[in-house]
Motif scaffolding. Structure first.
Motif, PDB file in Angstrom:
ATOM      1  N   MET A 115       0.831  -1.205   0.000  1.00  0.00           N
ATOM      2  CA  MET A 115       0.000   0.000   0.000  1.00  0.00           C
ATOM      3  C   MET A 115       0.865   1.254   0.000  1.00  0.00           C
ATOM      4  N   ARG A 116       1.927   1.229   0.761  1.00  0.00           N
ATOM      5  CA  ARG A 116       2.835   2.375   0.760  1.00  0.00           C
ATOM      6  C   ARG A 116       3.381   2.645  -0.638  1.00  0.00           C
ATOM      7  N   GLU A 117       3.734   1.586  -1.350  1.00  0.00           N
ATOM      8  CA  GLU A 117       4.270   1.747  -2.700  1.00  0.00           C
ATOM      9  C   GLU A 117       3.249   2.367  -3.648  1.00  0.00           C
ATOM     10  N   GLN A 118       1.984   2.011  -3.470  1.00  0.00           N
ATOM     11  CA  GLN A 118       0.960   2.491  -4.401  1.00  0.00           C
ATOM     12  C   GLN A 118       0.729   3.992  -4.312  1.00  0.00           C
ATOM     13  N   VAL A 119       0.919   4.569  -3.144  1.00  0.00           N
ATOM     14  CA  VAL A 119       0.660   6.010  -2.992  1.00  0.00           C
ATOM     15  C   VAL A 119       1.950   6.817  -2.971  1.00  0.00           C
ATOM     16  N   ALA A 120       3.086   6.166  -3.212  1.00  0.00           N
ATOM     17  CA  ALA A 120       4.357   6.896  -3.230  1.00  0.00           C
ATOM     18  C   ALA A 120       4.292   8.018  -4.256  1.00  0.00           C
ATOM     19  N   GLY A 121       4.711   9.192  -3.842  1.00  0.00           N
ATOM     20  CA  GLY A 121       4.689  10.346  -4.728  1.00  0.00           C
ATOM     21  C   GLY A 121       3.375  11.098  -4.746  1.00  0.00           C
ATOM     22  N   THR A 122       2.354  10.561  -4.080  1.00  0.00           N
ATOM     23  CA  THR A 122       1.058  11.244  -3.996  1.00  0.00           C
ATOM     24  C   THR A 122       1.075  12.204  -2.820  1.00  0.00           C
ATOM     25  N   ASP A 123       0.682  13.426  -3.050  1.00  0.00           N
ATOM     26  CA  ASP A 123       0.687  14.440  -2.004  1.00  0.00           C
ATOM     27  C   ASP A 123      -0.503  14.244  -1.075  1.00  0.00           C
ATOM     28  N   ALA A 124      -0.231  13.944   0.193  1.00  0.00           N
ATOM     29  CA  ALA A 124      -1.258  13.764   1.229  1.00  0.00           C
ATOM     30  C   ALA A 124      -2.412  12.881   0.762  1.00  0.00           C
ATOM     31  N   PRO A 125      -2.132  11.630   0.408  1.00  0.00           N
ATOM     32  CA  PRO A 125      -3.216  10.741  -0.030  1.00  0.00           C
ATOM     33  C   PRO A 125      -4.209  10.486   1.099  1.00  0.00           C
ATOM     34  N   GLU A 126      -5.456  10.243   0.727  1.00  0.00           N
ATOM     35  CA  GLU A 126      -6.486   9.929   1.715  1.00  0.00           C
ATOM     36  C   GLU A 126      -6.934   8.490   1.498  1.00  0.00           C
ATOM     37  N   CYS A 127      -6.807   7.678   2.533  1.00  0.00           N
ATOM     38  CA  CYS A 127      -7.103   6.249   2.431  1.00  0.00           C
ATOM     39  C   CYS A 127      -8.013   5.819   3.576  1.00  0.00           C
ATOM     40  N   MET A 128      -8.668   4.694   3.389  1.00  0.00           N
ATOM     41  CA  MET A 128      -9.575   4.157   4.401  1.00  0.00           C
ATOM     42  C   MET A 128      -9.202   2.717   4.715  1.00  0.00           C
ATOM     43  N   ASN A 129      -9.245   2.389   5.997  1.00  0.00           N
ATOM     44  CA  ASN A 129      -9.004   1.031   6.478  1.00  0.00           C
ATOM     45  C   ASN A 129     -10.295   0.528   7.103  1.00  0.00           C
ATOM     46  N   LEU A 130     -10.994  -0.359   6.379  1.00  0.00           N
ATOM     47  CA  LEU A 130     -12.248  -0.923   6.873  1.00  0.00           C
ATOM     48  C   LEU A 130     -11.970  -2.201   7.653  1.00  0.00           C
ATOM     49  N   PHE A 131     -12.703  -2.396   8.738  1.00  0.00           N
ATOM     50  CA  PHE A 131     -12.446  -3.497   9.675  1.00  0.00           C
ATOM     51  C   PHE A 131     -11.002  -3.339  10.173  1.00  0.00           C
ATOM     52  N   GLY A 132     -10.665  -2.141  10.612  1.00  0.00           N
ATOM     53  CA  GLY A 132      -9.277  -1.762  10.873  1.00  0.00           C
ATOM     54  C   GLY A 132      -8.640  -2.385  12.092  1.00  0.00           C
ATOM     55  N   TYR A 133      -9.417  -3.031  12.969  1.00  0.00           N
ATOM     56  CA  TYR A 133      -8.913  -3.747  14.139  1.00  0.00           C
ATOM     57  C   TYR A 133      -8.029  -2.834  14.992  1.00  0.00           C
ATOM     58  N   THR A 134      -6.813  -3.233  15.312  1.00  0.00           N
ATOM     59  CA  THR A 134      -5.974  -2.443  16.212  1.00  0.00           C
ATOM     60  C   THR A 134      -5.058  -1.472  15.477  1.00  0.00           C
ATOM     61  N   GLY A 135      -5.278  -1.305  14.179  1.00  0.00           N
ATOM     62  CA  GLY A 135      -4.739  -0.154  13.496  1.00  0.00           C
ATOM     63  C   GLY A 135      -3.321  -0.203  12.975  1.00  0.00           C
ATOM     64  N   VAL A 136      -2.686  -1.365  12.926  1.00  0.00           N
ATOM     65  CA  VAL A 136      -1.305  -1.383  12.438  1.00  0.00           C
ATOM     66  C   VAL A 136      -1.259  -0.950  10.969  1.00  0.00           C
ATOM     67  N   GLY A 137      -2.210  -1.430  10.160  1.00  0.00           N
ATOM     68  CA  GLY A 137      -2.264  -1.005   8.772  1.00  0.00           C
ATOM     69  C   GLY A 137      -2.538   0.473   8.623  1.00  0.00           C
ATOM     70  N   THR A 138      -3.384   1.003   9.484  1.00  0.00           N
ATOM     71  CA  THR A 138      -3.672   2.440   9.469  1.00  0.00           C
ATOM     72  C   THR A 138      -2.418   3.241   9.768  1.00  0.00           C
ATOM     73  N   LEU A 139      -1.680   2.830  10.784  1.00  0.00           N
ATOM     74  CA  LEU A 139      -0.492   3.572  11.198  1.00  0.00           C
ATOM     75  C   LEU A 139       0.648   3.409  10.205  1.00  0.00           C
ATOM     76  N   ALA A 140       0.697   2.272   9.505  1.00  0.00           N
ATOM     77  CA  ALA A 140       1.708   2.090   8.475  1.00  0.00           C
ATOM     78  C   ALA A 140       1.556   3.127   7.375  1.00  0.00           C
ATOM     79  N   MET A 141       0.309   3.568   7.143  1.00  0.00           N
ATOM     80  CA  MET A 141       0.050   4.566   6.101  1.00  0.00           C
ATOM     81  C   MET A 141       0.103   5.993   6.644  1.00  0.00           C
ATOM     82  N   ALA A 142      -0.151   6.166   7.938  1.00  0.00           N
ATOM     83  CA  ALA A 142      -0.240   7.513   8.511  1.00  0.00           C
ATOM     84  C   ALA A 142       1.112   8.088   8.917  1.00  0.00           C
ATOM     85  N   GLY A 143       2.153   7.252   8.980  1.00  0.00           N
ATOM     86  CA  GLY A 143       3.463   7.716   9.411  1.00  0.00           C
ATOM     87  C   GLY A 143       4.153   8.593   8.386  1.00  0.00           C
TER      88      GLY A 143
END
Length: 291
Positions: free
Chosen positions: A110-138
């Protein structure tokens, strides 16, 4: 449609040590645990496993069971890290340990897909404890995230992981809601996203008692997610752990729904590489659309 494999490699804080005879031995930081694994039909590399704890399943194939411990482990959890994301691992009543390590290659993808995109906005559905969310928000991606989960406890754990990662002030909207209802409202609002991650359970309940059944509810949800993406969006990634479904089936679902957008639809299996012999333990199926 050609099937592909996404394989999670061991990292400092996690590894699949050995597997076989319907079980797997894993390391989570300094602790080792044994959990049931029906996919491990082969014999293990080593006959004797040393572990701090083991999850013993109940007689009901849909759930149940309990942890037994050979040595003390922190009941409130212990910190682990994946790349620049820090989070808490913890033995849970559902046999998990507070995150899904086989998702690591998905976080990187997922990080690779938005590389070079200025402030991309993404959604994590069924996000559980958020590791995937934080991987993108860092800092490496700096995505504006919408994290959705029906469980208040899971969202609280995700926010605690954000604080642990130093991301408590990151632009994340923490939503406690039924995923299908939330996505339907986003469609009515005319919202769009650069990327969407879906990691739905086989069965679940929303905060107001809404019932989620994967076989019945997945296709309408993905169809609504498609309405939140456009020709400038970057990806949708779907994982499914229900063994009665096929990667070819969910791949075809995405192929039809995304036929009007430029890009590529792929499908395959998710797996984790065993440290003992290098064999791959399959864990889930996936399908994805990306530019």
């Amino acid at each position: 449609m050609k099937l592909e494999s996404l394989i999670g490699e061991p990292w400092a804080d996690y590894g699949l040590i050995d597997s076989g005879h319907g079980r797997k031995l894993e390391r989570y930081g300094r602790y080792r645990f044994i959990r049931p694994e029906p996919q491990a039909m082969w014999a293990p590399a080593n006959a004797e496993w040393q572990a701090d704890g083991e999850f013993v399943p109940g007689s009901d194939e849909d759930g149940g069971g309990r942890w037994t411990f050979n040595r003390p482990t922190p009941r409130d959890g212990w910190p682990l890290a994946w790349d620049d994301v820090r989070f808490t691992a913890q033995t849970t009543p559902f046999r998990h340990l507070g995150f899904f390590p086989d998702m690591a290659p998905v976080w990187g993808w997922m990080r690779e897909q938005v590389a070079g995109t200025d402030a991309p906005e993404c959604m994590n559905l069924f996000g559980y404890t958020g590791v995937g969310t934080l991987a993108m928000a860092g800092e490496k991606t700096a995505a504006r995230m919408v994290h959705v989960d029906a469980s208040k406890k899971s969202v609280e754990a995700a926010r605690a992981n954000a604080r642990l990662s130093g991301l408590d002030s990151a632009p994340v909207r923490w939503i406690i809601d039924d995923a299908a209802k939330f996505v339907a409202r986003e469609v009515r609002r005319g919202r769009r996203y650069d990327g969407i991650l879906l990691d739905p359970p086989k069965y679940g309940r929303g905060p107001e008692g809404e019932v989620w059944r994967l076989e019945e509810d997945l296709a309408p949800l993905v169809a609504n997610c498609r309405q939140l993406l456009d020709a400038d969006s970057r990806f949708l990634f779907l994982t499914v752990y229900a063994v009665r479904m096929s990667a070819l089936a969910i791949g075809e679902l995405l192929r039809q729904l995304f036929a009007d957008l430029p890009g590529t639809v792929e499908a395959g299996e998710l797996g984790v590489r065993e440290e003992a012999r290098g064999l791959v333990l399959p864990t889930a199926i996936w399908a994805r659309w990306h530019r």
